[in-house]
Design a protein around this motif. Structure first.
Motif, mmCIF file in Angstrom:
data_model
loop_
_atom_site.group_PDB
_atom_site.id
_atom_site.type_symbol
_atom_site.label_atom_id
_atom_site.label_comp_id
_atom_site.label_asym_id
_atom_site.label_seq_id
_atom_site.Cartn_x
_atom_site.Cartn_y
_atom_site.Cartn_z
ATOM 1 N N ILE A 106 0.795 -1.344 0.095
ATOM 2 C CA ILE A 106 0.138 0.010 -0.012
ATOM 3 C C ILE A 106 0.795 1.255 0.012
ATOM 4 C CG2 ILE A 106 -1.983 -1.237 1.290
ATOM 5 C CD1 ILE A 106 -1.053 0.278 3.606
ATOM 6 N N LYS A 107 0.114 2.372 -0.290
ATOM 7 C CA LYS A 107 0.773 3.662 -0.364
ATOM 8 C C LYS A 107 -0.105 4.817 0.095
ATOM 9 C CE LYS A 107 3.500 7.015 -2.724
ATOM 10 N NZ LYS A 107 4.298 7.542 -4.146
ATOM 11 N N ASP A 108 -0.161 5.252 1.319
ATOM 12 C CA ASP A 108 -0.974 6.041 1.865
ATOM 13 C C ASP A 108 -2.354 4.978 2.167
ATOM 14 O OD1 ASP A 108 0.487 8.305 1.837
ATOM 15 O OD2 ASP A 108 -0.221 8.748 -0.143
ATOM 16 N N ASN A 109 -3.394 5.283 1.591
ATOM 17 C CA ASN A 109 -4.442 4.377 1.824
ATOM 18 C C ASN A 109 -4.847 3.459 0.592
ATOM 19 O OD1 ASN A 109 -5.514 6.347 0.255
ATOM 20 N ND2 ASN A 109 -7.460 6.651 1.517
#
Length: 348
Positions: free
Chosen positions: A264-267
């Motif tokens: 994931i990246k951020d959400n």
């Protein structure tokens, strides 16, 4: 293992130069390598004669007459593996390469059938408590536990002796009297054994500060609870050819995550990997060290091998990894001990 510097050729070299190298050497062979020291082929007097019969001259390049598919052995081949290959192909010399096809030496078959004594010292760390193998180690030190029909430590000593390394020092602590009584001076096993008593736990490197006679050439250090078919001579030569201050044998270890891994990246979900396998190299508990390494080890203190390697790396000194492809088993827990007994006769 013979040094190859005097028998190396490049593809651009002439047949005349090849003849000079072959005629001046006792091995009657030349190795053709590239700029990265990778083996491209071999050249013998017979190859040259066949080339001359085809119309090539002494000033011609060797590139069209070399033998491009020579029989080779790898640094992880045992003495028996090398001898078998040589006998099958009826050859008297066999190049030794690493796992990237870089030449590290050449082995003459006569050496394999004629035992030679090496002067490199062997330091065995056999002072551990073996707590994970209790109750077996409550009355017996772990290196003295029997695998097959003999103690683990005896198999280790016999493997070193097989390659001509007979000068052995044991760093002992826990129930050392049992080890001393069994091996004594080593003569009945064809080796010479000295003992260093660790008054306190010194770690996998600290006991080296207690050596009475400092080695004058590279020496082996090995944990006393390992079963392996490693070719110790190849490790020695690999250490030398890489101009290494400290060489660590490493073993590939893989671990499978039992779940789907979400990246994931951020959400935001970028990807999902289902039960991915991660691969690592881990220390195999076998090392080749140059004498200068002893300067890094503090006197009479606990000091382990990872700390030693970190110190050497921090000072930008050359270290090398020797990947193990052959049989290797660290007998640290009951599961490994049972496995060792199940596999011993098949392997050794």
């Amino acid at each position: 293992m013979k040094n190859i510097k005097d028998i190396e050729l490049q593809l651009s070299d002439t047949i005349k130069k090849a003849l000079q190298i072959i005629d001046s050497g006792a091995m009657q062979i030349a190795l053709v390598i590239d700029k990265e020291n990778k083996l491209l082929g071999t050249l013998t007097d017979g190859d040259i004669r066949r080339g001359l019969l085809k119309g090539y001259t002494l000033d011609s390049s060797i590139k069209d007459i070399i033998f491009k598919n020579p029989t080779v052995a790898t640094i992880s081949d045992t003495k028996e593996d090398i001898l078998r290959k040589a006998l099958e192909k009826k050859i008297h010399q066999i190049p030794i390469v690493d796992h990237e096809n870089r030449v590290v030496g050449i082995k003459e078959i006569e050496e394999l059938v004629k035992p030679t004594t090496k002067t490199n010292k062997v330091i065995l760390m056999v002072g551990g408590l073996g707590t994970r193998l209790r109750p077996l180690t409550e009355k017996t030190p772990k290196p003295m536990l029997k695998v097959g029909d003999k103690p683990i430590l005896q198999t280790i000593i016999e493997k070193f002796a097989e390659y001509g390394y007979l000068d052995i020092t044991m760093c002992v602590n826990y129930k050392s009297d049992m080890i001393r009584e069994y091996f004594q001076d080593g003569s009945k096993f064809g080796v010479s054994i000295n003992y260093i008593l660790e008054e306190q736990r010194m770690g996998t490197a600290g006991a080296l500060s207690l050596l009475k006679e400092k080695p004058t050439e590279p020496f082996f250090v090995m944990n006393g609870d390992i079963l392996t078919n490693i070719n110790f001579e190849h490790l020695n030569n690999y250490h030398f050819s890489n101009n290494s201050l400290a060489t660590m044998c490493v073993r590939e270890y893989d671990f499978q995550v039992p779940y789907g891994v979400v990246n994931i990246k951020d959400n935001r979900i970028l990807s999902i990997e289902e039960k991915p396998i991660h691969k690592f190299f881990v220390s195999a508990g076998i090392y080749m060290l140059s004498p200068e390494v002893l300067e890094y080890i503090p006197k009479n203190q606990f000091y382990d091998m990872p700390t030693l390697f970190k110190k050497i790396i921090e000072e930008n000194k050359n270290t090398a990894s020797f990947p193990l492809r052959e049989y290797w088993l660290d007998i640290g827990q009951m599961e490994e001990y049972k496995k060792a007994n199940e596999e011993y006769y098949e392997v050794f």
